[in-house]
Design an enzyme around this catalytic site. Sequence first.
Site, PDB file in Angstrom:
ATOM      1  N   ASP A   1       0.873  -1.163   0.000  1.00 28.55           N
ATOM      2  CA  ASP A   1       0.000   0.000   0.000  1.00 28.55           C
ATOM      3  C   ASP A   1       0.912   1.215   0.000  1.00 28.55           C
ATOM      4  OD1 ASP A   1      -1.644   2.156   0.545  1.00 28.55           O
ATOM      5  OD2 ASP A   1      -2.763   1.164   2.130  1.00 28.55           O
TER       6      ASP A   1
ATOM      7  N   ASN B   1       2.514   2.480 -10.770  1.00 26.18           N
ATOM      8  CA  ASN B   1       1.214   2.423 -11.445  1.00 26.18           C
ATOM      9  C   ASN B   1       0.044   2.708 -10.513  1.00 26.18           C
ATOM     10  OD1 ASN B   1      -0.797   1.380 -13.608  1.00 26.18           O
ATOM     11  ND2 ASN B   1      -1.168   0.070 -11.838  1.00 26.18           N
TER      12      ASN B   1
ATOM     13  N   TYR C   1      -7.430  14.564  -9.865  1.00 28.11           N
ATOM     14  CA  TYR C   1      -6.800  13.544 -10.697  1.00 28.11           C
ATOM     15  C   TYR C   1      -5.840  14.144 -11.722  1.00 28.11           C
ATOM     16  CZ  TYR C   1      -6.012   9.541 -13.697  1.00 28.11           C
ATOM     17  OH  TYR C   1      -5.412   8.544 -14.428  1.00 28.11           O
TER      18      TYR C   1
ATOM     19  N   LYS D   1      -1.523  14.018 -11.843  1.00 30.35           N
ATOM     20  CA  LYS D   1      -0.692  13.483 -12.919  1.00 30.35           C
ATOM     21  C   LYS D   1       0.283  14.539 -13.437  1.00 30.35           C
ATOM     22  CE  LYS D   1      -2.375   9.309 -12.899  1.00 30.35           C
ATOM     23  NZ  LYS D   1      -1.531   8.181 -12.465  1.00 30.35           N
TER      24      LYS D   1
ATOM     25  N   THR E   1     -11.066   0.583 -17.942  1.00 31.35           N
ATOM     26  CA  THR E   1     -10.657  -0.003 -16.666  1.00 31.35           C
ATOM     27  C   THR E   1     -11.616   0.470 -15.577  1.00 31.35           C
ATOM     28  OG1 THR E   1      -9.213   1.844 -16.052  1.00 31.35           O
ATOM     29  CG2 THR E   1      -8.229   0.084 -17.393  1.00 31.35           C
TER      30      THR E   1
END
Length: 263
Positions: free
Chosen positions: A77, A104, A183, A187, A218
């Site tokens: 984790d 990832n 989000y 990135k 996904t």
Amino acid sequence: MSQTPQEHTPDPAASAPGAAPVALVSGATRGIGRQIAAQLARRGMTALVGARDAAAGERAATEIRDAGGRAHAVVLDVTDAASVAAARAWIADRFDRLDVLVNNAGIAGDMAGQAPGSADPDVVRAVFDTNVFGAVALTEAVWDLLLRAPAARIVNVSSDVGSLTQALDPGHYLSRLPGFLAYGPSKTALNAITVQYAKALAGHGVLVNAAVPGACDTDLTRGTGMPAPRTAAQGAEVAVRLATLPEGGPTGGCFGEDREVPW
């Protein structure tokens, strides 16, 4: 959650000179991460399946082994310092090096809590905790193991939404998406961190790049309303390519399937 990695008993020769390269993929039980681990195993690497859930990690590792690859599950984790330390200790004990690190693990977060003007700071923090600080924590933890490898590679799995250039380009579809504060910006930060690690490791033969899988079908993308025409296996290919770059390959860049993605 247990902090003890649950895995298949490793080959005693795993740490011997000339042994298969060792690749750790965080968030590797499903989606793009799962496909990255499987594809690296097919290329002859020993895939370490990073998983918050031990049972899910063992299922993924078993499937890779059943397909003929080398794989072990490692409880990991990236937001838990004890879990990161335990994973690092396990890798050091059994392999004494790490040839590939693929950061990832990532979450999209509650999209409703990311809108500018009504954002929930706790949502933003949670996304950054996994997507940015988690990548930093894991990279720092295995730093010495990467330097023990003859030609290590680090791949940070980014996204098109992290590109400020694309977000501001009137001709790009991303410029027409509503604003969100977690989000995409996480990135963007991951991209910046990629550059800093590439600079720091340039003299050590370690190549560090960001991979943009493209919009893939996904668990992360479902429900966001964004088009996702690619499969997870297709999305994994660019990360695998960057993880297996030859000596002299690029470093400090952000790459998609067939292009360099602008910052």
